[in-house]
Design a protein around this motif. Structure first.
Motif, PDB file in Angstrom:
ATOM      1  N   VAL A   5       0.846  -1.193   0.000  1.00 38.06           N
ATOM      2  CA  VAL A   5       0.000   0.000   0.000  1.00 38.06           C
ATOM      3  C   VAL A   5       0.882   1.244   0.000  1.00 38.06           C
ATOM      4  O   VAL A   5       1.768   1.392   0.835  1.00 38.06           O
ATOM      5  N   CYS A   7       1.279   4.578   1.141  1.00 44.48           N
ATOM      6  CA  CYS A   7       0.656   5.221   2.302  1.00 44.48           C
ATOM      7  C   CYS A   7       1.380   6.515   2.653  1.00 44.48           C
ATOM      8  O   CYS A   7       2.533   6.492   3.085  1.00 44.48           O
ATOM      9  N   SER A  13      -5.172   7.073   2.570  1.00 42.25           N
ATOM     10  CA  SER A  13      -4.258   5.940   2.431  1.00 42.25           C
ATOM     11  C   SER A  13      -4.198   5.086   3.699  1.00 42.25           C
ATOM     12  O   SER A  13      -4.010   3.869   3.620  1.00 42.25           O
ATOM     13  N   THR A  31       6.146   4.738   1.787  1.00 40.50           N
ATOM     14  CA  THR A  31       5.905   6.173   1.889  1.00 40.50           C
ATOM     15  C   THR A  31       7.040   6.892   1.172  1.00 40.50           C
ATOM     16  O   THR A  31       8.186   6.424   1.186  1.00 40.50           O
ATOM     17  N   ALA A 119      -3.369   1.996  -4.041  1.00 40.58           N
ATOM     18  CA  ALA A 119      -3.255   3.441  -3.864  1.00 40.58           C
ATOM     19  C   ALA A 119      -4.637   4.027  -3.609  1.00 40.58           C
ATOM     20  O   ALA A 119      -5.633   3.545  -4.150  1.00 40.58           O
ATOM     21  N   ALA A 120      -4.688   5.081  -2.821  1.00 41.70           N
ATOM     22  CA  ALA A 120      -5.965   5.625  -2.358  1.00 41.70           C
ATOM     23  C   ALA A 120      -6.439   6.824  -3.170  1.00 41.70           C
ATOM     24  O   ALA A 120      -7.059   7.740  -2.632  1.00 41.70           O
ATOM     25  N   THR A 158      -7.201   0.099  -6.717  1.00 40.70           N
ATOM     26  CA  THR A 158      -7.623   1.476  -6.393  1.00 40.70           C
ATOM     27  C   THR A 158      -9.112   1.475  -6.061  1.00 40.70           C
ATOM     28  O   THR A 158      -9.923   2.000  -6.820  1.00 40.70           O
TER      29      THR A 158
END
Length: 231
Positions: A5, A7, A13, A31, A119-120, A158
């Motif tokens: 992920v 984030c 996220s 990250t 991914a958010a 997504t």
């Protein structure tokens, strides 16, 4: 499906990380430090990884970020106040940011034998950010399929791409996400400013979702003015 992920430490996220973890697929978080002024978010991503007990990689792209100039997130440019629907929010675009970050994430996932990158990106970002739109997601997934041909298959997950910020808050509430342990503000101060576009969007989303907002804002009521101005 072991999933990496992307984030940032933000509400979206972290909620995605919690969702993937609840499904039993969370393998790790990544990250990116690209020199953003709101580097406060990096600590929140670390907390999420610790809470979820998964590996956390922080990729240092600060040197690269200095070349992606002109954005209020990376340069000495005032962060605009108001609702995201305002035209002045375009100054918060970091050119080609998501394609760069997602490409690295896909490479990491493939190298580790993991099946997905998540991914958010969400519907509320479509107006301002071209690299959050459904057509970008589809094209990027196809590009990665070709880039990794013969090396493995990594899917692009997504789930929020057609969701609103309020939808994400509602999902986070369902999952029990500790919203106070997420960071959205582009100013990167001690507390959320309450006036930048992402603070306004965050505060409005809690209101629309009917979920109590535990966030401390320097200006907790400005969002109402911003929403009225948008209308």
């Amino acid at each position: 499906m072991p999933t990496l992920v992307v984030c940032s430490g933000g509400l979206d996220s972290v909620t995605l990380a919690e969702q993937v973890a609840a499904e039993g697929d969370l393998a790790g978080l990544v990250t990116f430090d690209y020199g953003q002024r709101h580097r406060t978010e990096l600590a929140y991503a670390r907390r999420a990884a610790e809470r979820l007990a998964v590996p956390h990689d922080v990729v240092d792209l600060a040197a690269l970020g200095r070349h992606l100039s002109g954005s209020a997130l990376t340069d000495a440019v005032d962060v605009p106040e108001g609702h995201y629907a305002a035209d002045n929010m375009s100054v918060t675009v970091v050119p080609n940011r998501n394609p760069i970050l997602f490409t690295i994430a896909f490479g990491m996932a493939n190298a580790r034998g993991w099946d997905r990158v998540a991914a958010a990106v969400h519907g509320g970002d479509h107006f301002v950010y071209p690299d959050c739109r459904p057509e970008f997601v589809d094209a990027f997934a196809e590009m990665e399929r070709r880039a990794l041909a013969g090396l493995g298959e990594v899917a692009f997950h997504t789930p929020f791409v057609h969701s609103s910020k309020a939808d994400i808050v509602a999902e986070g509430a369902r999952l029990g996400v500790p919203f106070a342990e997420t960071w959205s503000c582009y100013q990167g101060g001690e507390v959320h400013c309450g006036r930048c576009g992402t603070c306004v969007e965050r505060r409005e989303a809690f209101h629309l979702a009917g979920v109590a907002d535990p966030t401390a804002y320097a200006d907790p009521d400005y969002w109402r003015h911003a929403v009225r101005e948008k209308a």
